[in-house]
Every structure is written in C-alpha cells, then in structure tokens.
Design a protein around this motif. Sequence first.
Motif, PDB file in Angstrom:
ATOM      1  N   LEU A 199       0.860  -1.185   0.000  1.00  0.00           N
ATOM      2  CA  LEU A 199       0.000   0.000   0.000  1.00  0.00           C
ATOM      3  C   LEU A 199       0.894   1.231   0.000  1.00  0.00           C
ATOM      4  O   LEU A 199       1.596   1.493   0.984  1.00  0.00           O
ATOM      5  CB  LEU A 199      -0.911  -0.008   1.231  1.00  0.00           C
ATOM      6  CG  LEU A 199      -1.868  -1.191   1.275  1.00  0.00           C
ATOM      7  CD1 LEU A 199      -2.139  -1.617   2.695  1.00  0.00           C
ATOM      8  CD2 LEU A 199      -3.141  -0.824   0.565  1.00  0.00           C
ATOM      9  N   ALA A 200       0.871   1.956  -1.095  1.00  0.00           N
ATOM     10  CA  ALA A 200       1.768   3.099  -1.238  1.00  0.00           C
ATOM     11  C   ALA A 200       1.143   4.360  -0.663  1.00  0.00           C
ATOM     12  O   ALA A 200      -0.056   4.596  -0.779  1.00  0.00           O
ATOM     13  CB  ALA A 200       2.091   3.318  -2.711  1.00  0.00           C
ATOM     14  N   GLY A 201       2.000   5.168  -0.048  1.00  0.00           N
ATOM     15  CA  GLY A 201       1.585   6.483   0.406  1.00  0.00           C
ATOM     16  C   GLY A 201       1.605   7.442  -0.773  1.00  0.00           C
ATOM     17  O   GLY A 201       1.902   7.054  -1.912  1.00  0.00           O
ATOM     18  N   PRO A 202       1.300   8.703  -0.533  1.00  0.00           N
ATOM     19  CA  PRO A 202       1.310   9.678  -1.633  1.00  0.00           C
ATOM     20  C   PRO A 202       2.717   9.867  -2.204  1.00  0.00           C
ATOM     21  O   PRO A 202       3.701   9.750  -1.487  1.00  0.00           O
ATOM     22  CB  PRO A 202       0.795  10.965  -0.979  1.00  0.00           C
ATOM     23  CG  PRO A 202       0.918  10.758   0.495  1.00  0.00           C
ATOM     24  CD  PRO A 202       0.932   9.293   0.743  1.00  0.00           C
ATOM     25  N   ASN A 203       2.759  10.128  -3.490  1.00  0.00           N
ATOM     26  CA  ASN A 203       4.003  10.442  -4.186  1.00  0.00           C
ATOM     27  C   ASN A 203       5.061   9.348  -4.009  1.00  0.00           C
ATOM     28  O   ASN A 203       6.144   9.578  -3.491  1.00  0.00           O
ATOM     29  CB  ASN A 203       4.549  11.801  -3.707  1.00  0.00           C
ATOM     30  CG  ASN A 203       5.662  12.300  -4.603  1.00  0.00           C
ATOM     31  OD1 ASN A 203       5.753  11.924  -5.763  1.00  0.00           O
ATOM     32  ND2 ASN A 203       6.519  13.137  -4.066  1.00  0.00           N
ATOM     33  N   CYS A 204       4.748   8.136  -4.464  1.00  0.00           N
ATOM     34  CA  CYS A 204       5.671   7.006  -4.387  1.00  0.00           C
ATOM     35  C   CYS A 204       6.818   7.226  -5.365  1.00  0.00           C
ATOM     36  O   CYS A 204       6.629   7.184  -6.577  1.00  0.00           O
ATOM     37  CB  CYS A 204       4.923   5.706  -4.704  1.00  0.00           C
ATOM     38  SG  CYS A 204       5.952   4.235  -4.655  1.00  0.00           S
ATOM     39  N   THR A 205       8.005   7.497  -4.812  1.00  0.00           N
ATOM     40  CA  THR A 205       9.187   7.699  -5.660  1.00  0.00           C
ATOM     41  C   THR A 205      10.333   6.848  -5.121  1.00  0.00           C
ATOM     42  O   THR A 205      10.172   5.650  -4.958  1.00  0.00           O
ATOM     43  CB  THR A 205       9.578   9.195  -5.728  1.00  0.00           C
ATOM     44  OG1 THR A 205       9.775   9.686  -4.406  1.00  0.00           O
ATOM     45  CG2 THR A 205       8.507  10.024  -6.430  1.00  0.00           C
ATOM     46  N   THR A 206      11.449   7.423  -4.835  1.00  0.00           N
ATOM     47  CA  THR A 206      12.688   6.712  -4.543  1.00  0.00           C
ATOM     48  C   THR A 206      12.598   5.699  -3.408  1.00  0.00           C
ATOM     49  O   THR A 206      12.867   4.515  -3.604  1.00  0.00           O
ATOM     50  CB  THR A 206      13.805   7.731  -4.217  1.00  0.00           C
ATOM     51  OG1 THR A 206      13.822   8.713  -5.239  1.00  0.00           O
ATOM     52  CG2 THR A 206      15.151   7.052  -4.138  1.00  0.00           C
ATOM     53  N   GLN A 207      12.239   6.141  -2.196  1.00  0.00           N
ATOM     54  CA  GLN A 207      12.201   5.230  -1.048  1.00  0.00           C
ATOM     55  C   GLN A 207      11.118   4.173  -1.215  1.00  0.00           C
ATOM     56  O   GLN A 207      11.315   3.002  -0.877  1.00  0.00           O
ATOM     57  CB  GLN A 207      11.972   6.014   0.245  1.00  0.00           C
ATOM     58  CG  GLN A 207      13.125   6.909   0.612  1.00  0.00           C
ATOM     59  CD  GLN A 207      12.827   7.768   1.830  1.00  0.00           C
ATOM     60  OE1 GLN A 207      11.727   7.751   2.375  1.00  0.00           O
ATOM     61  NE2 GLN A 207      13.811   8.539   2.266  1.00  0.00           N
ATOM     62  N   CYS A 208       9.984   4.580  -1.723  1.00  0.00           N
ATOM     63  CA  CYS A 208       8.863   3.667  -1.943  1.00  0.00           C
ATOM     64  C   CYS A 208       9.254   2.586  -2.953  1.00  0.00           C
ATOM     65  O   CYS A 208       9.039   1.398  -2.718  1.00  0.00           O
ATOM     66  CB  CYS A 208       7.655   4.466  -2.419  1.00  0.00           C
ATOM     67  SG  CYS A 208       6.208   3.497  -2.842  1.00  0.00           S
ATOM     68  N   ILE A 209       9.834   2.995  -4.068  1.00  0.00           N
ATOM     69  CA  ILE A 209      10.237   2.038  -5.107  1.00  0.00           C
ATOM     70  C   ILE A 209      11.328   1.103  -4.576  1.00  0.00           C
ATOM     71  O   ILE A 209      11.325  -0.096  -4.873  1.00  0.00           O
ATOM     72  CB  ILE A 209      10.684   2.772  -6.387  1.00  0.00           C
ATOM     73  CG1 ILE A 209       9.462   3.424  -7.038  1.00  0.00           C
ATOM     74  CG2 ILE A 209      11.371   1.832  -7.356  1.00  0.00           C
ATOM     75  CD1 ILE A 209       9.777   4.315  -8.204  1.00  0.00           C
ATOM     76  N   ASP A 210      12.237   1.634  -3.756  1.00  0.00           N
ATOM     77  CA  ASP A 210      13.275   0.797  -3.160  1.00  0.00           C
ATOM     78  C   ASP A 210      12.640  -0.287  -2.286  1.00  0.00           C
ATOM     79  O   ASP A 210      13.029  -1.454  -2.362  1.00  0.00           O
ATOM     80  CB  ASP A 210      14.235   1.661  -2.336  1.00  0.00           C
ATOM     81  CG  ASP A 210      15.355   0.846  -1.725  1.00  0.00           C
ATOM     82  OD1 ASP A 210      16.038   0.115  -2.482  1.00  0.00           O
ATOM     83  OD2 ASP A 210      15.539   0.921  -0.491  1.00  0.00           O
TER      84      ASP A 210
END
Length: 189
Positions: A84-95
Amino acid sequence: MITPTTSNQRTGRLKFLLVILIFAIPVIAAALLNLSGWQPNGKGYGEPIVPQRNFAQEQVQVRLADGKAWPWRDTSPRMTLIALAGPNCTTQCIDALTKMAAARITLNNNMSRLRLLYIGQLPANAATNGMENYWAIGSDPDGRLAAYRPTTPDSVSALLVESDGTALARYPVGFDPSGLRKDLQKVIH
C-alpha cells in the motif's frame, strides 16, 4: 547374601528408571512452564492484525488494472503480499517495493506460492522499472484498506494475507525488508 540375578535385576530397574526420568523431565518442565503462564514467543517481524480480518468474508473489493476483481481465494493455496503506497511514491517507496519483490524471489521453488499486489497510484516510472512484471496493480475503490495505507509521502506499508483471505500481519512504514523476507520464509514452505 545378594545373588547375581538380584543384583542384575536391581541394576536393570535403575537403568529403566533413569531412562524414564530422562524422557519425563522435559515433559514435567514444559508442564510447569505452561502452568506458570509462560508461552514460547515465535516473534515475527510484522505486527499481528487485531482484531483479525478476513477480506474474502468481508467482501473487500480490489479492482485490478484490467477491471477484474482481485480473487482473495485463489485456485491454489497462495498467500498475498499487499503493498500500500503512500502519496508520491518515488525513490524510497520504489526501493521498498523492489526489496519486497526480491523477498519473493528468495523463496526459490516456493515463490509461486506468493502473489504480489500493489494498491495505489503507480509511481511515475513504473513502466520503465519493470514493476508490472512482478506486481499485480490494483485499486481500493471503496477505501476499505485505507486504515493500512500510509500518509507519509514516498512510503509504503504491507499486509500479508493468507490464501483464504485472512490478514495475518501488517508491516508499517519503515519496516525491515529482511524481516519481511524471514517471515515469508517461515510461513511459505
């Protein structure tokens, strides 16, 4: 006077009692520990979901990108790891997502017994990083999983769901991916 047969009988009885004690002591110790209230703690890295929920029985709808509903009960017994992704999934989320997919791969022959489901807005570069090769992409149209979704930008949390739809554990924002991998190896064998 002690005859040799009486001495042999006494020695045999003592050996027999010793063998019984060897097997009885662990049983007695376990009974005493249990009566005192002590229970072994097989600690997992995820947080147990209390009260326990069954998404299939609650009819929690997840819509896949192709419009179909996510089948909580699969044709074969397979667990589901929901990201479950938080808002604005970028670098840390993708990692974190990459490490979750890698944890599935480390299951080797049992990796087919774990399905990966991503719920949320896709990262901007999802197509270029091959995310759709590992994850089924879905949405939560009724918001029934919102309580588990992080509000921190560029973060992800996870849920581990049994093959019958029962949610087992929650991995909140900042969870240890190696701990998740260890939990997966315990439950999928």
